[in-house]
Design an enzyme around this catalytic site. Structure first.
Site, PDB file in Angstrom:
ATOM      1  N   GLU A 165       0.362  -1.741  -0.315  1.00  0.00           N
ATOM      2  CA  GLU A 165       0.073   0.032  -0.156  1.00  0.00           C
ATOM      3  C   GLU A 165       0.804   1.208  -0.181  1.00  0.00           C
ATOM      4  OE1 GLU A 165      -3.790  -1.211   2.381  1.00  0.00           O
ATOM      5  OE2 GLU A 165      -2.990  -0.337   3.809  1.00  0.00           O
ATOM      6  N   GLU A 252      -6.687  -7.400  -0.436  1.00  0.00           N
ATOM      7  CA  GLU A 252      -6.768  -7.087   0.805  1.00  0.00           C
ATOM      8  C   GLU A 252      -8.309  -6.563   0.842  1.00  0.00           C
ATOM      9  OE1 GLU A 252      -3.714  -5.775   3.635  1.00  0.00           O
ATOM     10  OE2 GLU A 252      -5.264  -4.533   3.994  1.00  0.00           O
TER      11      GLU A 252
END
Length: 330
Positions: A165, A252
């Site tokens: 991320e 995710e």
């Protein structure tokens, strides 16, 4: 008359044997692992396809950060997720920056990662090698993926997630970093799928869609969402990317707020699942961990590392298990 009865008996025996053989072949087909059935994955257009060229999607779970929840990084946990949860893919979240993570203790990181990869290969499922970082660390990532690719390049089970991320990096910076890591991996492993993140916690996929990476095959772009925080606007971004030919992989997600706590939004989660299934998107749910938060699936440290009953799981773990088991046979 006796001859007719004898012939009928023989015919019945032969028919039973044929039916038995047929049932045997069905059992044999059913016992094939997910990787045996689908083989080498690749990307065609905005779809992930199996070795027969058929669009396919993977559904599974992500382990929590390896440096904080190492007890789940073992073959027993992987086996239980395969046999009881019907998991087709697991994600090994190899933490990078915190104390005890990859930068601090690379030997432990590799050992735990290899346990999960070897178990996934043994059980015939796919495994995402996730560089679980929030910052650009190009040289460290190149060394990491070169090491892993050199060891597992011949296994179709492997998927590389090269940047979990990105937080505040621009797409230009993330793209430049990604091209460096892709080049490193492709110099060793020419085929296995590589997942690329985007800015702002892998939610700015519209930016990647407007300026995608070129020159490489089998590249997909990740999206992360938490349904109590990320709603229709993010689905619109995903649809925008798909319409521009960008292949998307949800590596995710959960039904909580982005903090992992707060509250569930199961209505919005249902909309996300419907959307992902409609577009044949793969999705991996967060996380196999016993952290005191809603999106951790295991109740607490007294719960075992596998063979869970419902009493060992939080609400989210029970919901994820039910969803994965509903995918059996797909």
């Amino acid at each position: 008359m006796m001859m007719k009865k004898f012939i009928l008996v023989i015919c019945g025996v032969v028919l039973s044997l044929l039916q038995g053989c047929s049932r045997g072949s069905e059992v044999q087909r059913e016992e094939k692992s997910f990787v045996e059935l689908n083989g080498q994955l690749s990307v065609q257009g905005n779809r992930m396809v199996n070795q027969q060229g058929e669009a396919t999607a993977l559904h599974g779970v992500s382990f929590g950060w390896h440096n904080w929840w190492p007890r789940f990084y073992n073959k027993g946990t992987v086996r239980w997720l395969v046999t009881d949860w019907n998991t087709a893919v697991v994600r090994a979240a190899i933490g990078v920056e915190p104390d005890g993570a990859f930068i601090d203790n690379p030997e432990q990181a590799y050992n735990l990662l290899y346990r999960v990869i070897d178990a996934a290969i043994a059980d015939g499922i796919y495994v995402i090698v996730d560089w679980h970082s929030h910052n650009i660390l190009t040289e460290e990532a190149k060394d990491f993926f070169a090491t892993v690719a050199s060891r597992y390049k011949d296994y179709p089970n492997i998927i590389y997630e090269i940047f979990n991320e990105p937080e505040y990096d621009s797409w230009d910076d993330v793209k430049a970093y990604s091209e460096e890591i892709i080049k490193t991996i492709r110099g060793i492993d020419p085929k296995n799928i590589i997942l690329v993140g985007s800015p702002h916690w892998s939610q700015d996929i519209h930016l990647a869609a407007d300026d995608p990476i070129t020159g490489y095959d089998n590249i997909m772009y990740t999206v992360h969402f938490y349904s109590a925080t990320h709603k229709q606007y993010l689905r619109d971004r995903v649809e925008y990317a798909l319409n521009k030919g960008i292949p998307v992989f949800v590596s995710e997600c959960a039904a909580t707020e982005a903090s992992g706590t707060g509250s569930f939004d199961m209505e919005e989660w249902a909309l996300w699942v419907q959307f992902m299934d409609k577009h044949r998107l793969s999705y991996v749910m967060w996380s196999i961990a016993d952290k005191d938060e809603l999106c951790s699936m295991v109740k607490d440290t007294t719960s075992p590392a596998s063979h869970w009953t419902e009493n060992d799981l939080k609400t989210w773990g029970i919901k994820v298990r039910e969803l994965l088991r509903s995918k059996e046979g797909e």
